[in-house]
Design an enzyme around this catalytic site. Structure first.
Site, PDB file in Angstrom:
ATOM      1  N   GLU A 118      -5.219  10.667   3.343  1.00 23.37           N
ATOM      2  CA  GLU A 118      -5.320  11.031   1.922  1.00 23.37           C
ATOM      3  C   GLU A 118      -5.631   9.778   1.125  1.00 23.37           C
ATOM      4  O   GLU A 118      -4.997   8.739   1.318  1.00 23.37           O
ATOM      5  CB  GLU A 118      -4.006  11.655   1.445  1.00 23.37           C
ATOM      6  CG  GLU A 118      -3.974  11.993  -0.036  1.00 23.37           C
ATOM      7  CD  GLU A 118      -2.649  12.617  -0.459  1.00 23.37           C
ATOM      8  OE1 GLU A 118      -2.011  13.308   0.381  1.00 23.37           O
ATOM      9  OE2 GLU A 118      -2.227  12.390  -1.618  1.00 23.37           O
ATOM     10  N   GLU A 140      -3.690   8.980  -9.604  1.00 21.84           N
ATOM     11  CA  GLU A 140      -2.501   9.776  -9.887  1.00 21.84           C
ATOM     12  C   GLU A 140      -1.839   9.183 -11.121  1.00 21.84           C
ATOM     13  O   GLU A 140      -1.988   7.996 -11.420  1.00 21.84           O
ATOM     14  CB  GLU A 140      -1.534   9.772  -8.706  1.00 21.84           C
ATOM     15  CG  GLU A 140      -2.021  10.551  -7.510  1.00 21.84           C
ATOM     16  CD  GLU A 140      -0.977  10.597  -6.412  1.00 21.84           C
ATOM     17  OE1 GLU A 140      -0.492  11.690  -6.101  1.00 21.84           O
ATOM     18  OE2 GLU A 140      -0.655   9.517  -5.863  1.00 21.84           O
TER      19      GLU A 140
END
Length: 280
Positions: A157, A162
């Site tokens: 990932e 974020e």
């Protein structure tokens, strides 16, 4: 809403940076060397996101065998226009507080799996972020599962961006893999000065090559990770960023990170995406 396209790409900005954690260097890195545009969505057609580019996931993750989407999140994703739509050249993902399918929050999660799965490249998006405790938007890449023979975190990932809604001046870039996932992921923060990520659009991107991943915000390179860095940090864990990955855009609510909304959280909140572009 009038749309202003950011046409001028910062492809030659260089900075002397400190690489993640103990791997400091004075080496000058280039933010973006890959300039051949191979895929893009400029969100120029009103209505649902283009089905040629995007899948609209629904539910709380239970159907995929990962209730709470692996993070004990509180929302259920829908494909309704109330949660995901394109208007005036902007993709809008809206997180709402409402009772729906047994959950107290709704939002949206869209992916390019099976429509754009690419190994290596420059992936970037111009985004205006939401705000509020418990609001957790992301722009990220997830690895191919090799026809079901691999699971997370073996598939890898790459979190391009974020952001915790109650920390509106900070975003972070992260990788997850076997031995460095979840709380043990390898990550670095970027803090904007004299601005907030919920007050306007900013460009978030990575440039990913066989032996390095670079992260940047508005052309500022702030994180760079190599297989050697992963090996040193983890004591020999595998570099799994050598297979096709697909793009995900979503806004989660609550979960282990960032925690639940509180009395200060104002909903609905919207993430606005001006474009997503991929280069090789």
């Amino acid at each position: 809403m009038m749309k202003i396209k950011n046409i001028i790409l910062k492809v030659s900005v260089t900075l002397s940076i400190a690489i993640l954690m103990s791997c400091e260097t004075s080496e000058t890195q280039t933010v973006a060397t890959l300039t051949n545009l191979v895929w893009a969505d400029e969100f120029d057609t009103n209505g649902a996101p283009d089905s040629a580019n995007w899948n609209l996931l629904t539910g709380d993750g239970s159907a995929q065998g990962i209730p709470g989407w692996g993070n004990n999140e509180l929302q259920t994703y829908t494909d309704r226009p109330e949660n995901v739509t394109v208007q005036d050249g902007v993709l809008i993902i809206t997180a709402k507080e409402e009772s729906f399918d047994g959950k107290s929050y709704t939002s949206a999660r869209i992916t390019t799996k099976g429509k754009l799965d690419q190994q290596y490249g420059r992936f970037e998006a111009r985004i205006k972020l939401p705000a509020g405790k418990g609001v957790f938007p992301a722009f990220w890449l997830l690895g191919d599962d090799a026809n079901g023979s691999l699971v997370w975190p073996e598939i890898g990932e790459i979190d391009i961006m974020e952001y915790l809604g109650d920390e509106p001046t900070t975003v972070f870039g992260t990788i997850h893999g076997p031995g460095y996932s979840g709380a043990n992921s390898i990550t670095k923060e970027y803090q904007i000065l004299q601005d907030r990520f919920d007050s306007g659009f900013h460009v978030f991107g990575v440039e990913w090559t066989p032996n390095r991943i670079n992260w940047y915000v508005d052309g500022d390179l702030y994180n760079s990770i190599t297989p050697e860095d992963v090996n040193e940090e983890t004591g020999g864990a595998e570099w799994v960023f050598n297979r096709p990955f697909h793009i995900i855009l979503n806004v989660a609510i609550g979960g282990n990170l960032p925690g639940a909304p509180d009395s200060t959280t104002v909903l609905p909140q919207r993430m606005l995406v001006d474009y997503v572009r991929v280069y090789n």
